[in-house]
Design a protein around this motif. Structure first.
Motif, PDB file in Angstrom:
ATOM      1  N   UNK A 184       0.816  -1.212   0.000  1.00 35.47           N
ATOM      2  CA  UNK A 184       0.000   0.000   0.000  1.00 35.47           C
ATOM      3  C   UNK A 184       0.845   1.254   0.000  1.00 35.47           C
ATOM      4  N   UNK A 185       1.937   1.244   0.779  1.00 35.97           N
ATOM      5  CA  UNK A 185       2.837   2.399   0.807  1.00 35.97           C
ATOM      6  C   UNK A 185       3.491   2.605  -0.556  1.00 35.97           C
ATOM      7  N   UNK A 186       3.868   1.479  -1.207  1.00 36.73           N
ATOM      8  CA  UNK A 186       4.492   1.591  -2.527  1.00 36.73           C
ATOM      9  C   UNK A 186       3.558   2.193  -3.552  1.00 36.73           C
ATOM     10  N   UNK A 187       2.315   1.738  -3.568  1.00 35.97           N
ATOM     11  CA  UNK A 187       1.358   2.295  -4.523  1.00 35.97           C
ATOM     12  C   UNK A 187       0.968   3.726  -4.144  1.00 35.97           C
ATOM     13  N   UNK A 188       0.991   4.044  -2.851  1.00 38.46           N
ATOM     14  CA  UNK A 188       0.760   5.422  -2.448  1.00 38.46           C
ATOM     15  C   UNK A 188       1.846   6.347  -2.958  1.00 38.46           C
ATOM     16  N   UNK A 189       3.100   5.885  -2.918  1.00 40.89           N
ATOM     17  CA  UNK A 189       4.205   6.680  -3.471  1.00 40.89           C
ATOM     18  C   UNK A 189       4.040   6.861  -4.976  1.00 40.89           C
ATOM     19  N   UNK A 190       3.459   5.869  -5.636  1.00 45.64           N
ATOM     20  CA  UNK A 190       3.202   6.016  -7.075  1.00 45.64           C
ATOM     21  C   UNK A 190       2.252   7.167  -7.361  1.00 45.64           C
ATOM     22  N   UNK A 191       1.336   7.419  -6.436  1.00 46.75           N
ATOM     23  CA  UNK A 191       0.441   8.575  -6.606  1.00 46.75           C
ATOM     24  C   UNK A 191       1.239   9.876  -6.576  1.00 46.75           C
ATOM     25  N   UNK A 192       2.245   9.941  -5.687  1.00 43.06           N
ATOM     26  CA  UNK A 192       3.104  11.130  -5.644  1.00 43.06           C
ATOM     27  C   UNK A 192       3.850  11.279  -6.962  1.00 43.06           C
ATOM     28  N   UNK A 193       4.296  10.148  -7.522  1.00 45.22           N
ATOM     29  CA  UNK A 193       4.951  10.169  -8.827  1.00 45.22           C
ATOM     30  C   UNK A 193       4.019  10.767  -9.882  1.00 45.22           C
ATOM     31  N   UNK A 194       2.769  10.300  -9.922  1.00 38.46           N
ATOM     32  CA  UNK A 194       1.821  10.802 -10.924  1.00 38.46           C
ATOM     33  C   UNK A 194       1.533  12.286 -10.736  1.00 38.46           C
ATOM     34  N   UNK A 195       1.358  12.697  -9.486  1.00 39.57           N
ATOM     35  CA  UNK A 195       1.068  14.110  -9.215  1.00 39.57           C
ATOM     36  C   UNK A 195       2.251  14.982  -9.631  1.00 39.57           C
ATOM     37  N   UNK A 196       3.469  14.544  -9.328  1.00 40.80           N
ATOM     38  CA  UNK A 196       4.660  15.319  -9.679  1.00 40.80           C
ATOM     39  C   UNK A 196       4.787  15.464 -11.186  1.00 40.80           C
ATOM     40  N   UNK A 197       4.645  14.348 -11.891  1.00 41.66           N
ATOM     41  CA  UNK A 197       4.757  14.391 -13.351  1.00 41.66           C
ATOM     42  C   UNK A 197       3.652  15.249 -13.967  1.00 41.66           C
ATOM     43  N   UNK A 198       2.425  15.030 -13.517  1.00 35.96           N
ATOM     44  CA  UNK A 198       1.291  15.761 -14.095  1.00 35.96           C
ATOM     45  C   UNK A 198       1.399  17.258 -13.826  1.00 35.96           C
ATOM     46  N   UNK A 199       1.817  17.625 -12.630  1.00 31.78           N
ATOM     47  CA  UNK A 199       1.953  19.047 -12.300  1.00 31.78           C
ATOM     48  C   UNK A 199       2.985  19.721 -13.188  1.00 31.78           C
ATOM     49  N   UNK A 200       4.100  19.030 -13.411  1.00 28.09           N
ATOM     50  CA  UNK A 200       5.146  19.596 -14.269  1.00 28.09           C
ATOM     51  C   UNK A 200       4.660  19.757 -15.703  1.00 28.09           C
ATOM     52  N   UNK A 201       3.885  18.789 -16.206  1.00 25.86           N
ATOM     53  CA  UNK A 201       3.364  18.870 -17.577  1.00 25.86           C
ATOM     54  C   UNK A 201       2.345  19.992 -17.695  1.00 25.86           C
ATOM     55  N   UNK A 202       1.427  20.085 -16.741  1.00 33.93           N
ATOM     56  CA  UNK A 202       0.412  21.143 -16.774  1.00 33.93           C
ATOM     57  C   UNK A 202       1.073  22.511 -16.665  1.00 33.93           C
ATOM     58  N   UNK A 203       2.125  22.595 -15.867  1.00 30.18           N
ATOM     59  CA  UNK A 203       2.848  23.867 -15.752  1.00 30.18           C
ATOM     60  C   UNK A 203       3.393  24.301 -17.107  1.00 30.18           C
ATOM     61  N   UNK A 204       3.888  23.366 -17.889  1.00 26.49           N
ATOM     62  CA  UNK A 204       4.366  23.700 -19.239  1.00 26.49           C
ATOM     63  C   UNK A 204       3.232  24.221 -20.112  1.00 26.49           C
ATOM     64  N   UNK A 205       2.039  23.647 -19.949  1.00 28.59           N
ATOM     65  CA  UNK A 205       0.903  24.108 -20.743  1.00 28.59           C
ATOM     66  C   UNK A 205       0.567  25.571 -20.436  1.00 28.59           C
ATOM     67  N   UNK A 206       0.769  25.952 -19.204  1.00 32.24           N
ATOM     68  CA  UNK A 206       0.420  27.321 -18.788  1.00 32.24           C
ATOM     69  C   UNK A 206       1.609  28.276 -18.865  1.00 32.24           C
ATOM     70  N   UNK A 207       2.723  27.820 -19.449  1.00 36.88           N
ATOM     71  CA  UNK A 207       3.868  28.695 -19.629  1.00 36.88           C
ATOM     72  C   UNK A 207       4.789  28.793 -18.430  1.00 36.88           C
ATOM     73  N   UNK A 208       4.665  27.882 -17.475  1.00 40.12           N
ATOM     74  CA  UNK A 208       5.523  27.901 -16.294  1.00 40.12           C
ATOM     75  C   UNK A 208       6.534  26.758 -16.350  1.00 40.12           C
ATOM     76  N   UNK A 209       7.552  26.845 -15.533  1.00 43.33           N
ATOM     77  CA  UNK A 209       8.612  25.845 -15.518  1.00 43.33           C
ATOM     78  C   UNK A 209       8.691  25.199 -14.133  1.00 43.33           C
ATOM     79  N   UNK A 210       8.081  24.029 -14.029  1.00 43.75           N
ATOM     80  CA  UNK A 210       8.189  23.213 -12.811  1.00 43.75           C
ATOM     81  C   UNK A 210       8.815  21.859 -13.148  1.00 43.75           C
ATOM     82  N   UNK A 211       9.767  21.900 -14.095  1.00 41.59           N
ATOM     83  CA  UNK A 211      10.378  20.663 -14.566  1.00 41.59           C
ATOM     84  C   UNK A 211      11.051  19.873 -13.446  1.00 41.59           C
ATOM     85  N   UNK A 212      11.468  20.549 -12.385  1.00 47.08           N
ATOM     86  CA  UNK A 212      12.146  19.869 -11.289  1.00 47.08           C
ATOM     87  C   UNK A 212      11.260  18.788 -10.671  1.00 47.08           C
TER      88      UNK A 212
END
Length: 409
Positions: free
Chosen positions: A194-222
């Motif tokens: 459960x902890x491992x799959x919970x960490x996967x959610x953090x992975x998805x949120x991090x990746x998605x946030x960085x991609x959406x930031x690019x759509x809006x002209x921001x840089x959250x590539x880190x």
């Protein structure tokens, strides 16, 4: 896709842990290949290993170079990750419905998972074929091509498929952890999963946030290159531990239980060895089960003829004495048996061969309780107290003071 080159070494750590988990499970998977649960576990671990092998920047560069297609590693890694997600769902379906469930509903659910995630993989490759992505990106493909037609859709599709699978799997796992009656090792394994799959959610949120930031002209590539990769590594390690722990934990628990039982019999073994004039030959390569069985057999073989000479009356008086001294019934029985055995071994009764007074029921009870008797032999003070009271006149035996509380087992 992958993080910076500084993380490339860390990708091999979860790969190694996942490989160990797969090797531990592999013999059981091969032996019980028809078991859908084990097949799902094997497929999940194999795909998880593959993901971390091919997501390493060095492997990404090698794959692109061998195929001659820039960034072809992207749909390949995304396909492996999507297949991993499908394996997660298949595993949960097998766990949830049980191994004996072959209902139409179960088959239909598993078929939908296979078809759905196979369709996602096909669409990923179609989108990549339609996209124009000539610049090779080893570490930041998701954000670099976040606004590129077809590449954008491919990135969103794999993140969405991954997130859906992780959400469903996480919820079902945490619900299962709260179920009553689970084995402790299984509960810990499910907790790590459960902890491992919970960490996967953090992975998805991090990746998605960085991609959406690019759509809006921001840089959250880190978030995509610096946060998501180590989180994915930790997730893989937790998942691998979750699969390993129930198996290894139960194995170690069984080995410890056998060794403890073997050690517990040592006092009675030494006593019977003094009677037999020898002990069990050493087996340096013998298993714990074999050593325990040989010791139990030796003790019973020696006790069987001795049991014919046990004074049943003495054993009864010893039991009454132990109860008067405050011992609970189970310990009183073991103490009484220990006193009776010591009486025979020490020759205090001096019975001639064949003049036994113990019936078959008493002998059977004695041979079955060798562990409890051996434990009492480690407490000579208690045995001496019981023997002394058992030898006293009846009036004294019945009216003596009980043992103090710390002495009572």
């Amino acid at each position: 896709m992958a993080g910076g080159s500084g993380f490339s070494i860390s990708f091999w750590i979860p790969t190694a842990v996942l490989t160990v988990a797969l090797l531990i499970k592999l013999p059981t998977i091969i032996r019980l290949w028809k078991d859908p649960l084990l097949r799902a576990v094997g497929g999940l671990l194999l795909l998880a290993c593959s993901v971390f092998v091919f997501v390493a920047p060095s492997t990404i560069a090698w794959t692109n170079r061998v195929t001659g297609v820039p960034n072809i590693s992207a749909p390949w890694v995304y396909s492996l990750l999507t297949a991993f997600c499908g394996s997660c769902l298949l595993l949960i379906i097998a766990w949830r419905n049980g191994l004996s469930d072959r209902s139409a509903e179960t088959r239909r659910a598993m078929r939908w998972v296979v078809l759905g995630y196979t369709g996602v993989i096909v669409v990923l490759w179609v989108l990549f074929a339609l996209a124009d992505a000539p610049v090779e990106r080893l570490t930041d493909l998701d954000t670099y091509y976040a606004n590129t037609p077809y590449m954008r859709e491919m990135i969103v599709l794999y993140l969405l498929a991954h997130a859906v699978a992780v959400l469903i799997t996480s919820r079902l796992l945490w619900n299962w952890v709260r179920t009553d009656g689970l084995d402790a090792w299984l509960r810990w394994g499910l907790t790590f999963l459960g902890a491992g799959y919970g960490l996967n959610l953090i992975f998805d949120v991090s990746k998605s946030t960085a991609v959406v930031a690019r759509w809006t002209g921001h840089d959250l590539d880190l978030l995509s290159t610096g946060v998501a990769p180590p989180v994915a590594c930790l997730s893989a390690i937790a998942i691998a531990v979750g699969f390993i722990l129930p198996h290894v934990g139960q194995y170690l628990h069984d080995r410890w239980r056998l060794r403890l039982a073997h050690r517990e019999l040592r006092p009675l073994y030494l006593l019977t060895r003094s009677v037999a004039g020898g002990g069990v030959p050493r087996l340096p390569r013998g298993t714990a089960e074999l050593r325990l069985t040989r010791r139990e057999t030796f003790i019973r073989d020696v006790l069987l003829p001795l049991a014919r000479h046990i004074d049943g009356e003495l054993r009864g008086r010893a039991y009454e004495a132990a109860r008067v001294l405050g011992f609970p019934p189970r310990r009183a029985e073991a103490l009484a048996a220990a006193v009776a055995i010591l009486d025979v071994v020490e020759g205090s009764r001096g019975r001639p061969e064949g003049d036994g007074s113990s019936d078959d029921a008493d002998a059977t009870d004695l041979l079955q309780g060798i562990g409890a008797v051996s434990r009492e032999l480690r407490r000579p003070d208690d045995i001496d107290a019981v023997r002394a009271r058992a030898a006293a006149p009846a009036g004294v035996r019945a009216g003596g003071p009980p043992l103090s509380a710390p002495e009572v087992g």
